[in-house]
Design a protein around this motif. Structure first.
Motif, PDB file in Angstrom:
ATOM      1  N   ALA A 207      20.860   3.766  12.146  1.00 58.91           N
ATOM      2  CA  ALA A 207      20.091   4.843  11.517  1.00 58.91           C
ATOM      3  C   ALA A 207      19.965   4.603  10.013  1.00 58.91           C
ATOM      4  N   ASN A 208      21.050   4.203   9.380  1.00 62.27           N
ATOM      5  CA  ASN A 208      21.005   3.948   7.944  1.00 62.27           C
ATOM      6  C   ASN A 208      20.145   2.739   7.607  1.00 62.27           C
ATOM      7  N   SER A 209      20.152   1.727   8.485  1.00 68.57           N
ATOM      8  CA  SER A 209      19.287   0.570   8.267  1.00 68.57           C
ATOM      9  C   SER A 209      17.817   0.972   8.309  1.00 68.57           C
ATOM     10  N   LEU A 210      17.461   1.827   9.259  1.00 68.11           N
ATOM     11  CA  LEU A 210      16.090   2.305   9.332  1.00 68.11           C
ATOM     12  C   LEU A 210      15.695   3.061   8.071  1.00 68.11           C
ATOM     13  N   ARG A 211      16.606   3.891   7.589  1.00 65.67           N
ATOM     14  CA  ARG A 211      16.287   4.725   6.431  1.00 65.67           C
ATOM     15  C   ARG A 211      16.227   3.924   5.126  1.00 65.67           C
ATOM     16  N   ALA A 212      17.094   2.925   4.980  1.00 66.68           N
ATOM     17  CA  ALA A 212      17.226   2.254   3.681  1.00 66.68           C
ATOM     18  C   ALA A 212      16.626   0.857   3.633  1.00 66.68           C
ATOM     19  N   ALA A 213      16.468   0.196   4.779  1.00 60.55           N
ATOM     20  CA  ALA A 213      16.045  -1.205   4.774  1.00 60.55           C
ATOM     21  C   ALA A 213      14.700  -1.444   5.441  1.00 60.55           C
ATOM     22  N   GLY A 214      14.019  -0.381   5.831  1.00 61.13           N
ATOM     23  CA  GLY A 214      12.705  -0.551   6.445  1.00 61.13           C
ATOM     24  C   GLY A 214      11.681  -1.053   5.443  1.00 61.13           C
ATOM     25  N   THR A 215      10.544  -1.517   5.939  1.00 56.96           N
ATOM     26  CA  THR A 215       9.514  -2.041   5.043  1.00 56.96           C
ATOM     27  C   THR A 215       8.930  -0.961   4.143  1.00 56.96           C
ATOM     28  N   GLY A 216       9.046   0.295   4.551  1.00 57.54           N
ATOM     29  CA  GLY A 216       8.584   1.374   3.699  1.00 57.54           C
ATOM     30  C   GLY A 216       9.532   1.693   2.566  1.00 57.54           C
ATOM     31  N   SER A 217      10.790   1.270   2.700  1.00 58.43           N
ATOM     32  CA  SER A 217      11.804   1.569   1.685  1.00 58.43           C
ATOM     33  C   SER A 217      12.038   0.416   0.727  1.00 58.43           C
ATOM     34  N   MET A 218      11.859  -0.815   1.182  1.00 60.09           N
ATOM     35  CA  MET A 218      12.126  -1.957   0.308  1.00 60.09           C
ATOM     36  C   MET A 218      11.043  -2.091  -0.766  1.00 60.09           C
ATOM     37  N   THR A 219      11.426  -2.650  -1.890  1.00 64.95           N
ATOM     38  CA  THR A 219      10.455  -2.947  -2.938  1.00 64.95           C
ATOM     39  C   THR A 219       9.566  -4.095  -2.473  1.00 64.95           C
ATOM     40  N   PRO A 220       8.255  -3.910  -2.415  1.00 69.22           N
ATOM     41  CA  PRO A 220       7.382  -5.010  -1.966  1.00 69.22           C
ATOM     42  C   PRO A 220       7.483  -6.198  -2.918  1.00 69.22           C
ATOM     43  N   LEU A 221       7.430  -7.394  -2.345  1.00 64.03           N
ATOM     44  CA  LEU A 221       7.666  -8.617  -3.104  1.00 64.03           C
ATOM     45  C   LEU A 221       6.427  -9.497  -3.246  1.00 64.03           C
TER      46      LEU A 221
ATOM     47  N   ASP B 162       0.857  -1.187   0.000  1.00 66.54           N
ATOM     48  CA  ASP B 162       0.000   0.000   0.000  1.00 66.54           C
ATOM     49  C   ASP B 162       0.896   1.241   0.000  1.00 66.54           C
ATOM     50  N   GLN B 163       0.769   2.070  -1.026  1.00 64.00           N
ATOM     51  CA  GLN B 163       1.674   3.202  -1.194  1.00 64.00           C
ATOM     52  C   GLN B 163       1.586   4.201  -0.035  1.00 64.00           C
ATOM     53  N   ALA B 164       0.396   4.475   0.436  1.00 64.33           N
ATOM     54  CA  ALA B 164       0.238   5.420   1.541  1.00 64.33           C
ATOM     55  C   ALA B 164       0.854   4.857   2.818  1.00 64.33           C
ATOM     56  N   GLU B 165       0.641   3.561   3.048  1.00 63.08           N
ATOM     57  CA  GLU B 165       1.226   2.915   4.224  1.00 63.08           C
ATOM     58  C   GLU B 165       2.755   2.933   4.152  1.00 63.08           C
ATOM     59  N   ARG B 166       3.294   2.692   2.950  1.00 61.21           N
ATOM     60  CA  ARG B 166       4.752   2.733   2.784  1.00 61.21           C
ATOM     61  C   ARG B 166       5.285   4.123   3.094  1.00 61.21           C
ATOM     62  N   ALA B 167       4.602   5.162   2.629  1.00 54.72           N
ATOM     63  CA  ALA B 167       5.054   6.537   2.875  1.00 54.72           C
ATOM     64  C   ALA B 167       5.041   6.852   4.369  1.00 54.72           C
ATOM     65  N   ARG B 168       3.981   6.415   5.054  1.00 54.56           N
ATOM     66  CA  ARG B 168       3.925   6.649   6.510  1.00 54.56           C
ATOM     67  C   ARG B 168       5.051   5.915   7.221  1.00 54.56           C
ATOM     68  N   ARG B 169       5.343   4.695   6.785  1.00 55.61           N
ATOM     69  CA  ARG B 169       6.413   3.931   7.425  1.00 55.61           C
ATOM     70  C   ARG B 169       7.777   4.576   7.183  1.00 55.61           C
ATOM     71  N   ARG B 170       8.024   5.061   5.967  1.00 57.91           N
ATOM     72  CA  ARG B 170       9.291   5.746   5.700  1.00 57.91           C
ATOM     73  C   ARG B 170       9.443   6.967   6.596  1.00 57.91           C
ATOM     74  N   GLN B 171       8.375   7.712   6.765  1.00 55.54           N
ATOM     75  CA  GLN B 171       8.417   8.896   7.619  1.00 55.54           C
ATOM     76  C   GLN B 171       8.695   8.507   9.073  1.00 55.54           C
ATOM     77  N   ALA B 172       8.046   7.454   9.543  1.00 57.42           N
ATOM     78  CA  ALA B 172       8.257   6.996  10.919  1.00 57.42           C
ATOM     79  C   ALA B 172       9.687   6.502  11.115  1.00 57.42           C
ATOM     80  N   ASP B 173      10.217   5.752  10.145  1.00 58.34           N
ATOM     81  CA  ASP B 173      11.582   5.242  10.269  1.00 58.34           C
ATOM     82  C   ASP B 173      12.601   6.376  10.201  1.00 58.34           C
ATOM     83  N   GLU B 174      12.326   7.385   9.400  1.00 61.56           N
ATOM     84  CA  GLU B 174      13.216   8.550   9.343  1.00 61.56           C
ATOM     85  C   GLU B 174      13.256   9.247  10.700  1.00 61.56           C
ATOM     86  N   ALA B 175      12.098   9.363  11.341  1.00 63.05           N
ATOM     87  CA  ALA B 175      12.048   9.982  12.668  1.00 63.05           C
ATOM     88  C   ALA B 175      12.815   9.149  13.688  1.00 63.05           C
TER      89      ALA B 175
END
Length: 271
Positions: free
Chosen positions: A190-204, A126-139
């Motif tokens: 911090a980098n793992s949160l930003r780059a490897a979170g479920t909001g950042s990975m390509t859904p499979l 879900d694109q909106a859910e991914r965006a929220r997760r990226r924002q949360a992981d960035e925080a």
């Protein structure tokens, strides 16, 4: 084991090999390390266990470049390791490590003799859910820099997801797990949160129906979110089994190591 970042220099990651027999690659979760998987690894008798410390975790370096930490880049690093051993590997991944293991199997199914996913997901579709997760992981990543690693680990392990693990471990075991987490590099986390979170990975999810690698999905019955995700993956994967372990939560392999290993051993032996 090299990790290549968008054409940049390779990164050497720490690995440990124990035992003999068919190779089993074990991938830890966020704030973990190869050593943190010892309750599972030490019980896997009769297999050549290969553990890896992901970037910024355990003994591996923590480069500042984010591409090193993507799920896809780390999956490529495991593919390089698998190619260096004789024959395809059994691959076991927990949580973030499970997502890396799944990405590896999707991209390089020929290197995977079997797949075991512990408390894992195929991402967020879900694109909106991914965006929220990226924002949360960035925080969360920003909080590591603002408040320090000690405070971050204390806050992270205070989440309800870890209540069942804390209840299962002795005080000495819990303190050891905290020391292990505090041994991670704050930049790496911090980098793992930003780059490897479920909001950042390509859904499979759309790739699962075509993935024929024998797969065992393991989750704890008290971890409702990942039980639901496990059921969804099991429904889509054509060659999979689902094991829901009674009385445990997210860290099923640490909360019930004997039951977990018994289930995983049967899966490995069958393939």
């Amino acid at each position: 084991m090299p990790v290549v970042s968008n054409g940049g220099p390779p990164l050497r990651l720490a690995t440990t090999m124990t035992g003999s027999g068919e190779p089993v690659v074990v991938i830890h979760g966020f704030t973990g390390s190869g050593a943190a998987m010892a309750p599972l690894i030490d019980r896997l008798d009769g297999w050549r266990r290969i553990t890896v410390d992901l970037p910024g975790h355990g003994r591996s370096p923590a480069p500042p470049e984010l591409p090193y930490y993507s799920v896809e880049a780390m999956a490529e690093s495991i593919a390089g390791l698998a190619a260096a051993v004789d024959g395809p590997c059994h691959v076991i991944g927990y949580s973030m490590g499970g997502r890396i293991a799944l990405a590896l199997a999707v991209a390089h199914p020929h290197v995977c003799r079997s797949l075991t996913l512990i408390s894992a997901t195929a991402g967020m579709d879900d694109q909106a859910e991914r965006a929220r997760r990226r924002q949360a992981d960035e925080a969360l990543a920003d909080r590591i820099g603002q408040h320090g690693l000690d405070q971050f680990v204390e806050d992270w392990t205070a989440a309800p997801m870890w209540d069942t693990l804390r209840a299962r471990l002795s005080e000495t075991e819990w303190e050891a797990s905290m020391r292990q987490r505090l041994g991670c590099d704050p930049v790496g986390l911090a980098n793992s949160l930003r780059a490897a979170g479920t909001g950042s990975m390509t859904p499979l999810w759309d790739c699962l129906a075509a993935l024929d690698v024998p797969t065992l999905i393991v989750c704890g019955e008290l971890d409702a979110k990942f039980v639901a995700l496990g059921r969804r993956m099991n429904d889509l994967l054509p060659n999979s089994d689902l094991a829901i372990l009674a009385g445990v939560g997210h860290a099923a392999h640490l909360e019930a190591p004997d039951d977990s290993v018994h289930t995983i051993q049967r899966h490995l032996a069958a393939h």
